[in-house]
Design a protein around this motif. Structure first.
Motif, PDB file in Angstrom:
ATOM      1  N   UNK A  65       7.969  -5.557  17.010  1.00  0.00           N
ATOM      2  CA  UNK A  65       7.972  -6.788  17.812  1.00  0.00           C
ATOM      3  C   UNK A  65       7.802  -8.014  16.920  1.00  0.00           C
ATOM      4  N   UNK A  66       6.951  -7.886  15.902  1.00  0.00           N
ATOM      5  CA  UNK A  66       6.706  -9.014  14.999  1.00  0.00           C
ATOM      6  C   UNK A  66       7.962  -9.406  14.238  1.00  0.00           C
ATOM      7  N   UNK A  67       8.663  -8.443  13.678  1.00  0.00           N
ATOM      8  CA  UNK A  67       9.861  -8.765  12.902  1.00  0.00           C
ATOM      9  C   UNK A  67      10.999  -9.259  13.786  1.00  0.00           C
ATOM     10  N   UNK A  68      11.100  -8.727  15.006  1.00  0.00           N
ATOM     11  CA  UNK A  68      12.178  -9.170  15.894  1.00  0.00           C
ATOM     12  C   UNK A  68      11.922 -10.565  16.455  1.00  0.00           C
ATOM     13  N   UNK A  69      10.669 -10.879  16.745  1.00  0.00           N
ATOM     14  CA  UNK A  69      10.354 -12.192  17.309  1.00  0.00           C
ATOM     15  C   UNK A  69      10.373 -13.305  16.267  1.00  0.00           C
ATOM     16  N   UNK A  70      10.125 -12.959  15.010  1.00  0.00           N
ATOM     17  CA  UNK A  70      10.086 -13.975  13.954  1.00  0.00           C
ATOM     18  C   UNK A  70      11.355 -14.014  13.111  1.00  0.00           C
ATOM     19  N   UNK A  71      12.104 -12.918  13.096  1.00  0.00           N
ATOM     20  CA  UNK A  71      13.297 -12.847  12.254  1.00  0.00           C
ATOM     21  C   UNK A  71      12.981 -12.643  10.785  1.00  0.00           C
ATOM     22  N   UNK A  72      11.720 -12.333  10.471  1.00  0.00           N
ATOM     23  CA  UNK A  72      11.301 -12.133   9.080  1.00  0.00           C
ATOM     24  C   UNK A  72      11.513 -10.663   8.685  1.00  0.00           C
ATOM     25  N   UNK A  73      12.195 -10.391   7.582  1.00  0.00           N
ATOM     26  CA  UNK A  73      12.411  -9.006   7.140  1.00  0.00           C
ATOM     27  C   UNK A  73      11.101  -8.299   6.814  1.00  0.00           C
ATOM     28  N   UNK A  74      11.133  -6.982   6.881  1.00  0.00           N
ATOM     29  CA  UNK A  74       9.966  -6.161   6.577  1.00  0.00           C
ATOM     30  C   UNK A  74      10.152  -5.484   5.219  1.00  0.00           C
ATOM     31  N   UNK A  75       9.140  -5.571   4.381  1.00  0.00           N
ATOM     32  CA  UNK A  75       9.168  -4.902   3.077  1.00  0.00           C
ATOM     33  C   UNK A  75       8.244  -3.686   3.166  1.00  0.00           C
ATOM     34  N   UNK A  76       8.797  -2.468   3.133  1.00  0.00           N
ATOM     35  CA  UNK A  76       7.946  -1.277   3.204  1.00  0.00           C
ATOM     36  C   UNK A  76       7.142  -1.114   1.913  1.00  0.00           C
ATOM     37  N   UNK A  77       5.902  -0.684   2.057  1.00  0.00           N
ATOM     38  CA  UNK A  77       5.005  -0.536   0.905  1.00  0.00           C
ATOM     39  C   UNK A  77       4.310   0.819   0.968  1.00  0.00           C
ATOM     40  N   UNK A  78       4.171   1.457  -0.183  1.00  0.00           N
ATOM     41  CA  UNK A  78       3.421   2.704  -0.271  1.00  0.00           C
ATOM     42  C   UNK A  78       2.324   2.544  -1.307  1.00  0.00           C
ATOM     43  N   UNK A  79       1.098   2.794  -0.895  1.00  0.00           N
ATOM     44  CA  UNK A  79      -0.038   2.767  -1.812  1.00  0.00           C
ATOM     45  C   UNK A  79      -0.492   4.210  -2.013  1.00  0.00           C
ATOM     46  N   UNK A  80      -0.504   4.652  -3.245  1.00  0.00           N
ATOM     47  CA  UNK A  80      -0.838   6.039  -3.563  1.00  0.00           C
ATOM     48  C   UNK A  80      -2.062   6.088  -4.481  1.00  0.00           C
ATOM     49  N   UNK A  81      -2.991   6.968  -4.170  1.00  0.00           N
ATOM     50  CA  UNK A  81      -4.158   7.161  -5.027  1.00  0.00           C
ATOM     51  C   UNK A  81      -5.426   6.489  -4.560  1.00  0.00           C
TER      52      UNK A  81
END
Length: 241
Positions: free
Chosen positions: A137-153
Motif C-alpha cells: 500500500x505504501x509503494x502504490x500510494x506514494x509511487x516510490x520504488x521499493x529496494x529489497x534488503x537482506x541482513x545476514x548474521x
C-alpha cells in the motif's frame, strides 16, 4: 544532528571497527530523493547495521509511547529513539498500521529514506515469513520504488531472546529497486496488494537465502510457543511410561 553524531562519531565507528559489516549493492540506494528499504528482520540489531552501511539517514517507525514518556527517563528515551532515526507512529490513524502508514508517507514526502520490516516482527527461528501488505500500500500510494534488503548474521550477534551472542561479520545486501507503477491506482485491490508484497518478499528471500514460510511471523511464534508448552506437559507422561 544527533543521528549523524551517533552514526559517524559516537556509535557507528565503534560498530564498524568491532564487527566490520560488509555491504553489497549500496549503489542501488539513490543518492537523493525518497526510497523505501524493505528488509528481513532477524534481530534487534538489524536497525543498527542496515542504516550503518547507507550514507543517508534511514527512518523507521516506533511506538508513540517511546516519545511521550514523562521525566528524565522519558526524555532520554525520546532522545535516543529520535536520534537513531525512529519516528513515532501517527496516532491520528484508525489503528497502529494506519498510523505507521501516515508517518511513513511523511518521511517519503520529505524526500527521505524509510526503512520497513514487512514481516512485522522479528523471526524467531531464522526463517523468512509472509509479508504484511502495508508495504504494498505504501509503494502504490506514494509511487516510490521499493529496494529489497537482506541482513545476514545479526541473529548471531544478537540472537532472539538474548542481548548478546557471538561475534560475526554482518552482511547487508541491497537489491535492485522494484517499480510497481504498473499497479498505480489499484492500492485498494487486496489481490494486487498481496501480489506486490509477495514479489517483494521473494526478492528478500533471494538476497538472504532464508527458507520461506507462507505464514505470518506472529502466528508462527504463537504456534511455536504452544508446541513447546505441549511438549513440556507431555514429558512427565513419557518418562512414566
Amino acid at each position: 544532528m544527533f543521528y549523524y553524531f551517533l552514526k559517524f562519531i559516537a556509535l557507528g565507528p565503534f560498530l564498524k571497527l568491532v564487527f566490520r559489516p560488509r555491504a553489497e549493492g549500496v549503489e542501488n540506494v539513490p543518492v537523493e530523493g525518497p526510497a523505501i528499504l524493505a528488509s528481513n528482520h532477524l534481530s534487534y540489531a538489524d536497525w543498527l547495521f542496515m542504516p550503518l552501511v547507507v550514507p543517508r539517514k534511514v527512518s523507521f517507525v516506533a511506538k508513540a509511547e517511546y516519545f511521550t514518556s514523562p521525566g528524565i527517563k522519558g526524555w532520554l528515551q525520546k532522545t535516543f529513539f529520535s536520534g537513531t532515526g525512529n519516528i513515532p507512529i501517527d496516532r491520528s490513524g484508525a489503528n497502529a498500521a494506519a498510523g505507521a502508514l501516515i508517518s511513513a508517507k511523511r518521511v517519503l514526502a520529505a524526500g527521505e529514506v524509510f526503512g520497513i520490516y514487512p514481516e512485522g516482527t522479528r523471526s524467531h527461528d531464522g526463517k523468512l515469513y509472509r509479508g504484511k501488505t502495508g508495504i504494498a500500500r505504501l509503494t502504490l500510494e506514494t509511487g516510490v520504488p521499493v529496494i529489497p534488503v537482506a541482513v545476514v548474521g545479526t541473529d548471531v550477534v544478537a540472537p532472539p531472546g538474548k542481548k548478546f551472542g557471538r561475534w560475526t561479520r554482518p552482511h547487508v545486501r541491497f537489491g535492485e529497486p522494484l517499480d510497481f507503477s504498473r499497479y498505480a491506482g489499484m492500492e485498494n485491490d487486496r489481490f494486487i496488494l498481496r501480489s506486490v508484497t509477495d514479489e517483494i518478499m521473494y526478492e528478500i528471500m533471494r538476497l538472504s537465502g532464508q527458507e520461506y514460510v507462507d505464514m505470518y511471523a506472529t502466528r508462527a511464534k504463537e504456534e511455536a510457543k504452544k508446541a513447546a508448552s505441549k511438549g513440556e506437559g507431555d514429558e512427565p507422561r513419557k518418562l512414566a511410561s
